[in-house]
Design a protein around this motif. Sequence first.
Motif, PDB file in Angstrom:
ATOM      1  N   UNK A  86      -8.531  -6.608 -10.300  1.00 52.17           N
ATOM      2  CA  UNK A  86      -8.158  -5.498  -9.494  1.00 52.17           C
ATOM      3  C   UNK A  86      -8.183  -5.819  -8.018  1.00 52.17           C
ATOM      4  N   UNK A  87      -8.871  -6.796  -7.519  1.00 51.17           N
ATOM      5  CA  UNK A  87      -8.895  -7.272  -6.198  1.00 51.17           C
ATOM      6  C   UNK A  87      -7.487  -7.991  -5.937  1.00 51.17           C
ATOM      7  N   UNK A  88      -6.955  -8.802  -6.455  1.00 55.18           N
ATOM      8  CA  UNK A  88      -5.681  -9.439  -6.444  1.00 55.18           C
ATOM      9  C   UNK A  88      -4.606  -8.631  -6.662  1.00 55.18           C
ATOM     10  N   UNK A  89      -4.553  -7.505  -7.601  1.00 58.09           N
ATOM     11  CA  UNK A  89      -3.571  -6.713  -7.641  1.00 58.09           C
ATOM     12  C   UNK A  89      -3.587  -5.696  -6.461  1.00 58.09           C
ATOM     13  N   UNK A  90      -4.593  -5.377  -5.895  1.00 58.99           N
ATOM     14  CA  UNK A  90      -4.493  -4.332  -4.534  1.00 58.99           C
ATOM     15  C   UNK A  90      -4.039  -5.291  -3.515  1.00 58.99           C
ATOM     16  N   UNK A  91      -4.597  -6.458  -3.335  1.00 54.60           N
ATOM     17  CA  UNK A  91      -4.105  -7.095  -2.035  1.00 54.60           C
ATOM     18  C   UNK A  91      -2.413  -7.383  -2.298  1.00 54.60           C
ATOM     19  N   UNK A  92      -2.128  -7.553  -3.411  1.00 54.59           N
ATOM     20  CA  UNK A  92      -0.559  -8.009  -3.695  1.00 54.59           C
ATOM     21  C   UNK A  92       0.367  -6.741  -3.540  1.00 54.59           C
ATOM     22  N   UNK A  93      -0.319  -5.745  -3.982  1.00 54.37           N
ATOM     23  CA  UNK A  93       0.681  -4.384  -3.509  1.00 54.37           C
ATOM     24  C   UNK A  93       0.571  -4.241  -2.165  1.00 54.37           C
ATOM     25  N   UNK A  94      -0.586  -4.553  -1.396  1.00 52.98           N
ATOM     26  CA  UNK A  94      -0.718  -4.348   0.030  1.00 52.98           C
ATOM     27  C   UNK A  94       0.345  -5.076   0.849  1.00 52.98           C
ATOM     28  N   UNK A  95       0.443  -6.352   0.210  1.00 52.62           N
ATOM     29  CA  UNK A  95       1.548  -7.329   0.681  1.00 52.62           C
ATOM     30  C   UNK A  95       2.860  -6.713   0.569  1.00 52.62           C
ATOM     31  N   UNK A  96       3.047  -6.231  -0.694  1.00 56.87           N
ATOM     32  CA  UNK A  96       4.654  -5.466  -0.816  1.00 56.87           C
ATOM     33  C   UNK A  96       4.891  -4.181   0.146  1.00 56.87           C
ATOM     34  N   UNK A  97       3.861  -3.463   0.705  1.00 60.47           N
ATOM     35  CA  UNK A  97       3.854  -2.394   1.253  1.00 60.47           C
ATOM     36  C   UNK A  97       3.927  -2.914   2.566  1.00 60.47           C
ATOM     37  N   UNK A  98       3.503  -3.802   3.187  1.00 62.82           N
ATOM     38  CA  UNK A  98       3.582  -4.532   4.494  1.00 62.82           C
ATOM     39  C   UNK A  98       4.920  -5.159   4.447  1.00 62.82           C
ATOM     40  N   UNK A  99       5.448  -5.776   3.340  1.00 59.28           N
ATOM     41  CA  UNK A  99       6.909  -6.027   3.660  1.00 59.28           C
ATOM     42  C   UNK A  99       7.896  -5.002   3.873  1.00 59.28           C
ATOM     43  N   UNK A 100       7.534  -3.721   3.040  1.00 62.31           N
ATOM     44  CA  UNK A 100       8.364  -2.482   3.363  1.00 62.31           C
ATOM     45  C   UNK A 100       8.185  -2.217   4.597  1.00 62.31           C
ATOM     46  N   UNK A 101       7.021  -2.268   5.379  1.00 67.92           N
ATOM     47  CA  UNK A 101       6.958  -1.938   6.639  1.00 67.92           C
ATOM     48  C   UNK A 101       7.807  -2.402   7.788  1.00 67.92           C
ATOM     49  N   UNK A 102       8.628  -3.469   7.304  1.00 67.57           N
ATOM     50  CA  UNK A 102       9.647  -4.022   8.106  1.00 67.57           C
ATOM     51  C   UNK A 102      11.060  -3.892   7.833  1.00 67.57           C
ATOM     52  N   UNK A 103      11.116  -2.710   7.084  1.00 71.01           N
ATOM     53  CA  UNK A 103      12.665  -2.234   6.744  1.00 71.01           C
ATOM     54  C   UNK A 103      13.457  -1.793   8.163  1.00 71.01           C
TER      55      UNK A 103
END
Length: 508
Positions: free
Chosen positions: A344-361
């Motif tokens: 759970x922790x790894x999945x949530x952190x990975x998704x957070x990383x993907x959203x942080x990547x999207x914040x650079x659009x």
Amino acid sequence: METFVQEQKQQRPGTTTLPWASLAALAAAQFTVMLATSIVNVALPQIRSGVGLSDSGTTWVVNAYGLAFGALLLAGGRAADLLGRRRVLLAGLGLFAAASAAAGLASTSSALIAARAVQGLGAAAVAPAALALTMDLFPPGPGRGRALGVWGAVSGAGGAAGVLLGGVLTQAWGWSWIFHTVAVGAAVVLAAVAAAVPSAPAADGGRFDLPGTAAVTLALTALVWGLTSARRSGWTDAQVLGAFALAAVLLAVFVLIERRHPNPLLPPRLFTAGARVVSGNVLMALLGSVWIALFFFLPLYQQQVLGSSPLITGLGQLPLAAANMLGSTLAPRVSGRIGSTATVTTALLTEAGGLLWLSRIGAHGSYPADVLGPSLLIGLSLSIAFVQLTALSVEGVPRADAGLAGGLVNTTRQVGGAIGLAVLATLAGSVTADAATRRPHLEALTAGYRTAFGVAAAVLAATALLALLLVRRGSPRTGPSGVGDAHPGPPAPATVHCPQPIAPHTEK
């Protein structure tokens, strides 16, 4: 597959169909109701012109479904436990199909919004009943882990598929075919459930907690209405504050009713089954606050900033949906190897990383450079987290309350999504309005979307830290069933922990 089928035959000797066939029908039911959550997003401009919607009316095409769905899930789950899960599931699918057809035939804004609300009512009966039947068919063990993997795949993919199908249908035949297609799909699923899903006995005794149901339904309605209205009129508007105050009063009334009612809608035993139920629902609400917002903002960025057509926007969701399905398939295996806490922790952190990547659009970006990579990362991790938290939310719950537990976890996700979307939409709108005074239109829009994705990333990072505490403390050490902390090892025998088989002729 052959081993899996033999294992499931041993688990449920009283059924006349193989559980994997029943699971396919139940998963299709869940996919259909999740599809309806996002299928209108791409088509909103065409729907608005088609039936003459105002700005607020356009919002309510989305909100009417989500409001009825979220507010009535607890009632739907309890009705499934008391009246029979298969019976409630079939009735819900029938209502959902009829309301979908009515939405496609609507010629006025009021008729369309009313049909969407009835659609949400049907979905509130379908989702908890289908999940409870899945728990009935697959007792704790490797089979349940696989079943929840399938469940997570179709649930998470439903949102992405809704955007895809909405874009294809809108561009090819017009917005009304969105609803006609959903109606046909729901009718097919209804037939599949009737043929493949065995009956389950209703709970013995008890009566429906009508006062508690009314109180919590009105409370959630007031809360969701206030949140959605805040996007238009602001958080300090008198009506918005009044809705929040009413929700608080009604929730207090609900607590008093539950303490005194002989058969409460939310019985204390649901929460004393273990800290896992509470933990799973808290974390699911936080995940939901980001999940629904993702499928709201991403298509807007693709259409309003990148200039994609509805069809191209929909096709752009295919990688996200594919990654989502892959993650759901992998979730039980990953959990069996590294444990639920780490998963759970790894999945949530990975998704957070993907959203942080999207914040650079960027305002002048492209789909391959700005959307594709983070979509794959988010899709994979979102589905793994969803499977684990769904399992956590129903683990240890008494069988008689399985429908209610399914309704509760769906409620927390929907209400969490409403709160998250309202907050992020208001924040993005404020940033865009401020940026519009000194920057070009596309750059102002992009600034708002970047802010929404960045805040969503921060929410999920905080959720991951919370999961470290809640999941580790609430979950026992179990075998690789998709729940609990476990070390690698051979699967538990299929005959262990096998409750009584479903009676095939209890309901008609």
